[in-house]
Design a protein around this motif. Structure first.
Motif, PDB file in Angstrom:
ATOM      1  N   ARG A 201       0.823  -1.215   0.000  1.00  0.00           N
ATOM      2  CA  ARG A 201       0.000   0.000   0.000  1.00  0.00           C
ATOM      3  C   ARG A 201       0.853   1.260   0.000  1.00  0.00           C
ATOM      4  O   ARG A 201       0.441   2.295  -0.519  1.00  0.00           O
ATOM      5  CB  ARG A 201      -0.921  -0.014   1.223  1.00  0.00           C
ATOM      6  N   TRP A 202       2.029   1.177   0.583  1.00  0.00           N
ATOM      7  CA  TRP A 202       2.934   2.332   0.668  1.00  0.00           C
ATOM      8  C   TRP A 202       3.593   2.621  -0.681  1.00  0.00           C
ATOM      9  O   TRP A 202       3.845   3.778  -1.022  1.00  0.00           O
ATOM     10  CB  TRP A 202       3.981   2.048   1.742  1.00  0.00           C
ATOM     11  N   ALA A 203       3.863   1.571  -1.436  1.00  0.00           N
ATOM     12  CA  ALA A 203       4.540   1.725  -2.730  1.00  0.00           C
ATOM     13  C   ALA A 203       3.645   2.469  -3.728  1.00  0.00           C
ATOM     14  O   ALA A 203       2.422   2.485  -3.609  1.00  0.00           O
ATOM     15  CB  ALA A 203       4.914   0.356  -3.285  1.00  0.00           C
ATOM     16  N   HIS A 204       4.274   3.088  -4.720  1.00  0.00           N
ATOM     17  CA  HIS A 204       3.503   3.737  -5.777  1.00  0.00           C
ATOM     18  C   HIS A 204       2.783   2.695  -6.641  1.00  0.00           C
ATOM     19  O   HIS A 204       1.697   2.947  -7.160  1.00  0.00           O
ATOM     20  CB  HIS A 204       4.425   4.577  -6.668  1.00  0.00           C
ATOM     21  N   ARG A 205       3.423   1.544  -6.806  1.00  0.00           N
ATOM     22  CA  ARG A 205       2.832   0.464  -7.605  1.00  0.00           C
ATOM     23  C   ARG A 205       3.072  -0.856  -6.889  1.00  0.00           C
ATOM     24  O   ARG A 205       4.196  -1.144  -6.465  1.00  0.00           O
ATOM     25  CB  ARG A 205       3.454   0.417  -9.000  1.00  0.00           C
ATOM     26  N   ALA A 206       2.019  -1.634  -6.728  1.00  0.00           N
ATOM     27  CA  ALA A 206       2.109  -2.911  -6.026  1.00  0.00           C
ATOM     28  C   ALA A 206       1.838  -4.057  -6.987  1.00  0.00           C
ATOM     29  O   ALA A 206       0.925  -3.986  -7.818  1.00  0.00           O
ATOM     30  CB  ALA A 206       1.115  -2.950  -4.872  1.00  0.00           C
ATOM     31  N   VAL A 207       2.640  -5.119  -6.861  1.00  0.00           N
ATOM     32  CA  VAL A 207       2.480  -6.293  -7.713  1.00  0.00           C
ATOM     33  C   VAL A 207       2.368  -7.528  -6.824  1.00  0.00           C
ATOM     34  O   VAL A 207       3.268  -7.814  -6.029  1.00  0.00           O
ATOM     35  CB  VAL A 207       3.662  -6.458  -8.686  1.00  0.00           C
ATOM     36  N   ALA A 208       1.260  -8.265  -6.963  1.00  0.00           N
ATOM     37  CA  ALA A 208       1.056  -9.503  -6.220  1.00  0.00           C
ATOM     38  C   ALA A 208       1.579 -10.660  -7.057  1.00  0.00           C
ATOM     39  O   ALA A 208       1.082 -10.912  -8.161  1.00  0.00           O
ATOM     40  CB  ALA A 208      -0.425  -9.690  -5.904  1.00  0.00           C
ATOM     41  N   VAL A 209       2.589 -11.334  -6.541  1.00  0.00           N
ATOM     42  CA  VAL A 209       3.261 -12.402  -7.285  1.00  0.00           C
ATOM     43  C   VAL A 209       2.762 -13.767  -6.802  1.00  0.00           C
ATOM     44  O   VAL A 209       2.922 -14.107  -5.624  1.00  0.00           O
ATOM     45  CB  VAL A 209       4.786 -12.324  -7.084  1.00  0.00           C
ATOM     46  N   ASN A 210       2.148 -14.553  -7.705  1.00  0.00           N
ATOM     47  CA  ASN A 210       1.612 -15.858  -7.296  1.00  0.00           C
ATOM     48  C   ASN A 210       1.010 -15.755  -5.899  1.00  0.00           C
ATOM     49  O   ASN A 210       1.422 -16.440  -4.967  1.00  0.00           O
ATOM     50  CB  ASN A 210       2.717 -16.922  -7.324  1.00  0.00           C
ATOM     51  N   PRO A 211       0.042 -14.865  -5.731  1.00  0.00           N
ATOM     52  CA  PRO A 211      -0.405 -14.476  -4.390  1.00  0.00           C
ATOM     53  C   PRO A 211      -1.140 -15.565  -3.616  1.00  0.00           C
ATOM     54  O   PRO A 211      -1.802 -16.435  -4.183  1.00  0.00           O
ATOM     55  CB  PRO A 211      -1.343 -13.300  -4.670  1.00  0.00           C
ATOM     56  N   SER A 212      -1.000 -15.474  -2.287  1.00  0.00           N
ATOM     57  CA  SER A 212      -1.808 -16.291  -1.393  1.00  0.00           C
ATOM     58  C   SER A 212      -3.267 -15.895  -1.619  1.00  0.00           C
ATOM     59  O   SER A 212      -3.557 -14.834  -2.183  1.00  0.00           O
ATOM     60  CB  SER A 212      -1.412 -16.024   0.061  1.00  0.00           C
ATOM     61  N   GLY A 213      -4.194 -16.753  -1.163  1.00  0.00           N
ATOM     62  CA  GLY A 213      -5.605 -16.455  -1.371  1.00  0.00           C
ATOM     63  C   GLY A 213      -6.019 -15.111  -0.817  1.00  0.00           C
ATOM     64  O   GLY A 213      -6.749 -14.347  -1.463  1.00  0.00           O
ATOM     65  N   ARG A 214      -5.534 -14.794   0.366  1.00  0.00           N
ATOM     66  CA  ARG A 214      -5.912 -13.524   0.995  1.00  0.00           C
ATOM     67  C   ARG A 214      -5.325 -12.338   0.240  1.00  0.00           C
ATOM     68  O   ARG A 214      -6.001 -11.324   0.051  1.00  0.00           O
ATOM     69  CB  ARG A 214      -5.452 -13.516   2.445  1.00  0.00           C
ATOM     70  N   LEU A 215      -4.075 -12.466  -0.207  1.00  0.00           N
ATOM     71  CA  LEU A 215      -3.483 -11.367  -0.964  1.00  0.00           C
ATOM     72  C   LEU A 215      -4.182 -11.203  -2.306  1.00  0.00           C
ATOM     73  O   LEU A 215      -4.393 -10.079  -2.778  1.00  0.00           O
ATOM     74  CB  LEU A 215      -1.981 -11.583  -1.186  1.00  0.00           C
ATOM     75  N   ARG A 216      -4.570 -12.305  -2.923  1.00  0.00           N
ATOM     76  CA  ARG A 216      -5.280 -12.213  -4.207  1.00  0.00           C
ATOM     77  C   ARG A 216      -6.573 -11.412  -4.055  1.00  0.00           C
ATOM     78  O   ARG A 216      -6.896 -10.563  -4.879  1.00  0.00           O
ATOM     79  CB  ARG A 216      -5.579 -13.612  -4.752  1.00  0.00           C
ATOM     80  N   SER A 217      -7.280 -11.652  -2.952  1.00  0.00           N
ATOM     81  CA  SER A 217      -8.519 -10.917  -2.700  1.00  0.00           C
ATOM     82  C   SER A 217      -8.227  -9.438  -2.473  1.00  0.00           C
ATOM     83  O   SER A 217      -8.922  -8.565  -3.015  1.00  0.00           O
ATOM     84  CB  SER A 217      -9.234 -11.489  -1.475  1.00  0.00           C
ATOM     85  N   CYS A 218      -7.184  -9.151  -1.685  1.00  0.00           N
ATOM     86  CA  CYS A 218      -6.804  -7.758  -1.425  1.00  0.00           C
ATOM     87  C   CYS A 218      -6.367  -7.071  -2.711  1.00  0.00           C
ATOM     88  O   CYS A 218      -6.703  -5.915  -2.964  1.00  0.00           O
ATOM     89  CB  CYS A 218      -5.669  -7.702  -0.399  1.00  0.00           C
ATOM     90  N   ALA A 219      -5.597  -7.796  -3.530  1.00  0.00           N
ATOM     91  CA  ALA A 219      -5.080  -7.231  -4.776  1.00  0.00           C
ATOM     92  C   ALA A 219      -6.220  -6.870  -5.718  1.00  0.00           C
ATOM     93  O   ALA A 219      -6.218  -5.807  -6.352  1.00  0.00           O
ATOM     94  CB  ALA A 219      -4.130  -8.219  -5.441  1.00  0.00           C
ATOM     95  N   ALA A 220      -7.208  -7.760  -5.815  1.00  0.00           N
ATOM     96  CA  ALA A 220      -8.356  -7.493  -6.684  1.00  0.00           C
ATOM     97  C   ALA A 220      -9.144  -6.286  -6.177  1.00  0.00           C
ATOM     98  O   ALA A 220      -9.597  -5.456  -6.964  1.00  0.00           O
ATOM     99  CB  ALA A 220      -9.251  -8.728  -6.740  1.00  0.00           C
ATOM    100  N   ARG A 221      -9.268  -6.174  -4.872  1.00  0.00           N
ATOM    101  CA  ARG A 221     -10.037  -5.080  -4.272  1.00  0.00           C
ATOM    102  C   ARG A 221      -9.318  -3.742  -4.421  1.00  0.00           C
ATOM    103  O   ARG A 221      -9.937  -2.707  -4.647  1.00  0.00           O
ATOM    104  CB  ARG A 221     -10.297  -5.385  -2.802  1.00  0.00           C
TER     105      ARG A 221
END
Length: 233
Positions: A201-221
């Motif tokens: 969230r702090w970064a200007h651009r965030a990339v979810a790499v082969n994300p865990s289920g919870r991160l995938r949900s956060c990334a989509a949101r």
């Protein structure tokens, strides 16, 4: 050269890329494999396998903290070992890790950033005494990791010095080492796990790499980019 000196030496660079290690660059976590690797060099250390398994079960049951389990494993297998010996184990392990354990997409992304002249930061909860060797081999400019405690005789105590470099602590350490990183660079952060949400969230651009289920949900949101580094795209 200090980390801060590296930053100002690289000031003209327009992008700072911050990579998590375990599960992001690597296909799996590195800490337990490192502990097993060292234990194999000294077979009597395998007597600690059962207590380590018990400690891991206690962690899963939330009866002990992640940090305490991490310290127990370190103390059981490497406690009391001189820094030079620890470094020798770490250097050999890092060669194997880089040779066999990296996601192909991660290697491609690192090479792309390096070719662009970007400032590369490896930020990991793994202990810095072996993460630094992995970082060096992959061409990172600096490594921010969990620090181990050493005694007056330069032997590993088996304790974490300060806090585990994870979650909010990882972001705090990055900001402590590079207080104006976000102002001087366009920051891109890569991680596979939701525990790194403060950094993402702090970064200007965030990339979810082969994300865990919870991160995938956060990334989509939150509109993060999602990538599969098991292949090169």
């Amino acid at each position: 050269m200090t980390s801060t000196e590296v930053l100002y030496k690289c000031e003209p660079m327009h992008t700072a890329a911050i990579f998590d290690l375990d599960g992001t660059i690597t296909k799996w976590g590195t800490y337990t494999p490192f502990i097993i690797f060292v234990a194999r060099q000294c077979p009597p250390k395998f007597f600690y396998a059962l207590p380590i398994i018990i400690a891991a079960i206690l962690y899963k049951l939330r009866l002990v903290t992640r940090d305490r389990v991490k310290e127990f494993m370190l103390r059981a297998v490497l406690g009391g070992i001189q820094r030079s010996e620890v470094s020798a184990h770490a250097a050999t392990f890092s060669k194997r890790c880089v040779r066999k354990g990296l996601r192909p997409g991660a290697m491609h992304a690192i090479a792309r950033h390096r070719a662009a002249g970007d400032f590369l930061v490896l930020a990991t909860a793994s202990f810095d005494f072996y993460a630094k060797f992995i970082g060096e081999k992959l061409g990172f400019d600096t490594v921010v990791g969990t620090e181990a405690e050493w005694d007056a005789q330069d032997r590993l105590s088996g304790k974490i010095a300060g806090n585990n470099c994870r979650g909010h602590e990882k972001l705090r350490k990055i900001m402590q080492v590079f207080p104006d990183l976000r102002e001087k660079f366009h920051v891109v952060a890569y991680s596979d796990h939701h525990v790194d949400m403060p950094l993402l969230r702090w970064a200007h651009r965030a990339v979810a790499v082969n994300p865990s289920g919870r991160l995938r949900s956060c990334a989509a949101r939150e509109g993060f980019c999602i990538v599969d580094w098991n292949k090169i795209s």
